[in-house]
Design a protein around this motif. Structure first.
Motif, mmCIF file in Angstrom:
data_model
loop_
_atom_site.group_PDB
_atom_site.id
_atom_site.type_symbol
_atom_site.label_atom_id
_atom_site.label_comp_id
_atom_site.label_asym_id
_atom_site.label_seq_id
_atom_site.Cartn_x
_atom_site.Cartn_y
_atom_site.Cartn_z
ATOM 1 N N TYR A 343 -15.405 49.016 -76.761
ATOM 2 C CA TYR A 343 -15.180 48.711 -75.346
ATOM 3 C C TYR A 343 -16.485 48.304 -74.674
ATOM 4 O O TYR A 343 -16.509 47.414 -73.821
ATOM 5 N N ARG A 344 -17.591 48.942 -75.071
ATOM 6 C CA ARG A 344 -18.886 48.558 -74.522
ATOM 7 C C ARG A 344 -19.388 47.255 -75.130
ATOM 8 O O ARG A 344 -20.012 46.440 -74.458
ATOM 9 N N GLU A 345 -19.102 47.039 -76.400
ATOM 10 C CA GLU A 345 -19.578 45.840 -77.088
ATOM 11 C C GLU A 345 -18.831 44.574 -76.657
ATOM 12 O O GLU A 345 -19.408 43.498 -76.594
ATOM 13 N N VAL A 346 -17.546 44.696 -76.371
ATOM 14 C CA VAL A 346 -16.703 43.517 -76.232
ATOM 15 C C VAL A 346 -16.918 42.793 -74.909
ATOM 16 O O VAL A 346 -16.564 41.617 -74.777
ATOM 17 N N ARG A 347 -17.530 43.451 -73.936
ATOM 18 C CA ARG A 347 -17.644 42.828 -72.618
ATOM 19 C C ARG A 347 -18.691 41.710 -72.567
ATOM 20 O O ARG A 347 -18.473 40.666 -71.931
ATOM 21 N N ALA A 348 -19.818 41.912 -73.208
ATOM 22 C CA ALA A 348 -20.923 40.955 -73.086
ATOM 23 C C ALA A 348 -20.613 39.560 -73.623
ATOM 24 O O ALA A 348 -21.045 38.565 -73.023
ATOM 25 N N PRO A 349 -19.892 39.393 -74.754
ATOM 26 C CA PRO A 349 -19.671 38.033 -75.264
ATOM 27 C C PRO A 349 -18.935 37.093 -74.310
ATOM 28 O O PRO A 349 -18.998 35.877 -74.487
ATOM 29 N N ARG A 350 -18.247 37.635 -73.310
ATOM 30 C CA ARG A 350 -17.604 36.759 -72.326
ATOM 31 C C ARG A 350 -18.617 36.170 -71.355
ATOM 32 O O ARG A 350 -18.263 35.300 -70.552
ATOM 33 N N ILE A 351 -19.862 36.633 -71.425
ATOM 34 C CA ILE A 351 -20.910 36.160 -70.523
ATOM 35 C C ILE A 351 -21.989 35.371 -71.260
ATOM 36 O O ILE A 351 -22.364 34.271 -70.847
ATOM 37 N N TYR A 352 -22.537 35.948 -72.363
ATOM 38 C CA TYR A 352 -23.689 35.278 -72.969
ATOM 39 C C TYR A 352 -23.280 34.023 -73.740
ATOM 40 O O TYR A 352 -22.133 33.839 -74.105
ATOM 41 N N GLY A 354 -23.026 31.177 -72.520
ATOM 42 C CA GLY A 354 -22.090 30.432 -71.677
ATOM 43 C C GLY A 354 -20.907 31.293 -71.303
ATOM 44 O O GLY A 354 -20.073 31.626 -72.150
ATOM 45 N N ALA A 355 -20.827 31.690 -70.031
ATOM 46 C CA ALA A 355 -19.730 32.538 -69.574
ATOM 47 C C ALA A 355 -18.388 31.815 -69.712
ATOM 48 O O ALA A 355 -18.327 30.589 -69.876
ATOM 49 N N SER A 356 -17.304 32.580 -69.643
ATOM 50 C CA SER A 356 -15.963 31.994 -69.803
ATOM 51 C C SER A 356 -15.733 30.855 -68.824
ATOM 52 O O SER A 356 -15.107 29.839 -69.155
ATOM 53 N N GLU A 357 -16.244 31.009 -67.604
ATOM 54 C CA GLU A 357 -16.063 29.958 -66.601
ATOM 55 C C GLU A 357 -16.779 28.673 -67.013
ATOM 56 O O GLU A 357 -16.284 27.566 -66.773
ATOM 57 N N ILE A 358 -17.935 28.799 -67.639
ATOM 58 C CA ILE A 358 -18.667 27.628 -68.116
ATOM 59 C C ILE A 358 -17.930 26.976 -69.274
ATOM 60 O O ILE A 358 -17.901 25.735 -69.395
ATOM 61 N N GLN A 359 -17.319 27.780 -70.150
ATOM 62 C CA GLN A 359 -16.544 27.199 -71.252
ATOM 63 C C GLN A 359 -15.380 26.362 -70.709
ATOM 64 O O GLN A 359 -15.087 25.275 -71.223
ATOM 65 N N ARG A 360 -14.734 26.842 -69.659
ATOM 66 C CA ARG A 360 -13.649 26.059 -69.046
ATOM 67 C C ARG A 360 -14.188 24.748 -68.459
ATOM 68 O O ARG A 360 -13.538 23.699 -68.541
ATOM 69 N N GLU A 361 -15.373 24.809 -67.877
ATOM 70 C CA GLU A 361 -15.992 23.603 -67.325
ATOM 71 C C GLU A 361 -16.304 22.599 -68.434
ATOM 72 O O GLU A 361 -16.070 21.392 -68.287
ATOM 73 N N ILE A 362 -16.831 23.093 -69.558
ATOM 74 C CA ILE A 362 -17.120 22.213 -70.697
ATOM 75 C C ILE A 362 -15.836 21.569 -71.212
ATOM 76 O O ILE A 362 -15.779 20.356 -71.465
ATOM 77 N N ILE A 363 -14.800 22.383 -71.369
ATOM 78 C CA ILE A 363 -13.523 21.864 -71.879
ATOM 79 C C ILE A 363 -12.984 20.781 -70.955
ATOM 80 O O ILE A 363 -12.588 19.692 -71.404
ATOM 81 N N ALA A 364 -12.978 21.046 -69.655
ATOM 82 C CA ALA A 364 -12.453 20.065 -68.699
ATOM 83 C C ALA A 364 -13.272 18.781 -68.733
ATOM 84 O O ALA A 364 -12.726 17.666 -68.743
ATOM 85 N N ARG A 365 -14.600 18.910 -68.741
ATOM 86 C CA ARG A 365 -15.457 17.725 -68.768
ATOM 87 C C ARG A 365 -15.208 16.890 -70.009
ATOM 88 O O ARG A 365 -15.108 15.651 -69.944
ATOM 89 N N GLU A 366 -15.108 17.557 -71.170
ATOM 90 C CA GLU A 366 -14.874 16.825 -72.411
ATOM 91 C C GLU A 366 -13.504 16.151 -72.410
ATOM 92 O O GLU A 366 -13.357 15.024 -72.888
ATOM 93 N N LEU A 367 -12.503 16.827 -71.875
ATOM 94 C CA LEU A 367 -11.165 16.227 -71.826
ATOM 95 C C LEU A 367 -11.144 14.957 -70.991
ATOM 96 O O LEU A 367 -10.503 13.970 -71.354
ATOM 97 N N TYR A 368 -11.858 14.968 -69.876
ATOM 98 C CA TYR A 368 -11.831 13.817 -68.981
ATOM 99 C C TYR A 368 -12.750 12.689 -69.433
ATOM 100 O O TYR A 368 -12.640 11.567 -68.924
ATOM 101 N N THR A 369 -13.641 12.955 -70.373
ATOM 102 C CA THR A 369 -14.521 11.895 -70.856
ATOM 103 C C THR A 369 -14.114 11.353 -72.217
ATOM 104 O O THR A 369 -14.578 10.289 -72.620
ATOM 105 N N GLU A 370 -13.241 12.063 -72.936
ATOM 106 C CA GLU A 370 -12.770 11.569 -74.223
ATOM 107 C C GLU A 370 -11.826 10.392 -74.031
ATOM 108 O O GLU A 370 -11.000 10.388 -73.119
#
Length: 382
Positions: A343-352, A354-370
């Motif tokens: 429970y203590r270990e699993v929280r950090a990977p959603r941030i370091y 590139g946080a989850s919000e940044i991953q969504r931004e990357i996905i959206a940017r790539e979708l609109y440029t492909e």
């Protein structure tokens, strides 16, 4: 990309890694001090040949290593991954002299490497770095701060990203190899939720020369993003390993725990939650493997696939571990319980990385440029 399944030899290797993690690495991890570099654990990873394999295998092998080690020993997984993250820029972009000096020590576990990108005001927005590389004749002096750097301040060498062209954002960043004993470099350990070492670094006119440049001057952002594109799917693999461990613990617990005249597994609400945990874990693992395979094959959509894999797997692991804690009840909250640790270990990977919000931004940017093929229409009413 074809449907994915592991080869029998890959499945056997994963089982071997789980056994090694449980039998040889777990005891060393238990002797370590939370928040400190465990050099005995690193040395054993080197002795087993796993650190060297970081630089001789592809992205899929990296994912299989991280997932398998995480299942039985998250400390060993993280120690291995941080060595790879810190030294991959050297392996991929370093000079022959840089590689000869540091990679043998990194792969043997006798030198600790670190990836120094984040700053107090530049975490997810990596192009906003303010650590300055100020020219001084034929060299530079680094002035500023880094923060939330894994393995700091105990690392022996740092891959440091600094601004060499003011106002140029991503086009004005250079990667430098900075040994820890350079004058003007100091660090402080930070107490964090996760148990691995994290610290802050202060650069007070730290001298660097052209011999310390990794890659090209003003080309450091490409070095950083290339490293992250490789390691993001494997962060997902780390998450999948934790999710599998939580799922297996929950299967065992609900099969034996007596409640309401039967076993917990006999309650439909419990059985359906466990089924959902298994479904999400399997889906996440497939996306991680597919992203890693895309990287190994040189596919053009690697940034999107890497972001998707990290996002889905880390969010899934958070759900699976949280559900496992809920189904175990209060016992899972006791210090030292597997799920309390996860429970203590699993929280950090959603941030370091590139946080989850940044991953969504990357996905959206790539979708609109492909490039996309327009759907065929006949002109007929639906």
């Amino acid at each position: 990309m074809p449907a994915f399944s592991l080869e029998p030899e890959q499945v056997a290797w994963c089982a071997e890694l789980r056994a090694l993690a449980a039998d040889r690495l777990r005891p060393l991890a238990d002797k370590g001090e939370p928040g400190r570099v465990n050099r005995a654990l690193l040395t054993e990873l080197g002795r087993l040949g796993l650190l060297e394999r970081l630089f001789t295998s592809g992205a899929l092998d990296l994912c299989l290593m991280r997932e398998s080690l995480a299942y039985a020993c998250t400390e060993a997984e993280t120690a291995l991954a941080l060595q790879g993250l810190g030294a991959h820029p050297l392996h991929a972009h370093g000079t022959p002299a840089q590689r000869a000096r540091w990679l043998p020590a990194v792969t043997s576990g006798t030198a600790v490497a670190a990836f120094a990108l984040s700053e107090p005001d530049a975490g997810s927005d990596a192009a906003a770095l303010t650590l300055r590389a100020e020219p001084e004749g034929a060299r530079w002096r680094l002035t500023g701060q880094k923060c939330w750097i894994s393995n700091a301040p105990e690392a022996d060498c740092y891959t440091v990203f600094a601004r060499t062209a003011p106002g140029a954002r991503s086009r004005g960043v250079t990667a430098f190899l900075v040994p820890a004993d350079r004058p003007g470099l100091t660090g402080t350990a930070l107490e964090m939720l996760s148990p691995h070492p994290v610290g802050a670094l202060d650069f007070d006119g730290v001298p660097v020369t052209a011999d310390d440049v990794i890659g090209e001057v003003d080309g450091g952002f490409r070095v950083a993003m290339g490293t992250l594109n490789l390691f993001r799917p494997s962060v997902g693999a780390f998450a999948v390993g934790m999710a599998r461990a939580a799922l297996d613990a929950t299967l065992a617990h609900t099969a034996r725990r007596k409640a309401f005249g039967g076993r917990l597994r006999d309650l439909q609400t419990v059985a359906h939650q466990v089924a959902e945990m298994a479904l999400r874990t399997e889906a996440a693992s497939l996306m991680v493997y597919a992203a890693a395979t895309a990287y190994d094959e040189g596919a053009p959509e690697v940034p999107r696939r890497a972001a998707m894999a990290k996002l889905l797997a880390t969010e899934t692991a958070q759900y699976v571990v949280d559900t496992a804690v809920q189904l175990h009840g209060a016992r899972a909250l006791a210090r030292g319980h597997l799920l309390e640790h996860l429970y203590r270990e699993v929280r950090a990977p959603r941030i370091y990385e590139g946080a989850s919000e940044i991953q969504r931004e990357i996905i959206a940017r790539e979708l609109y440029t492909e490039p996309r093929t327009e759907p065929h229409t006949t002109g007929e009413a639906p």
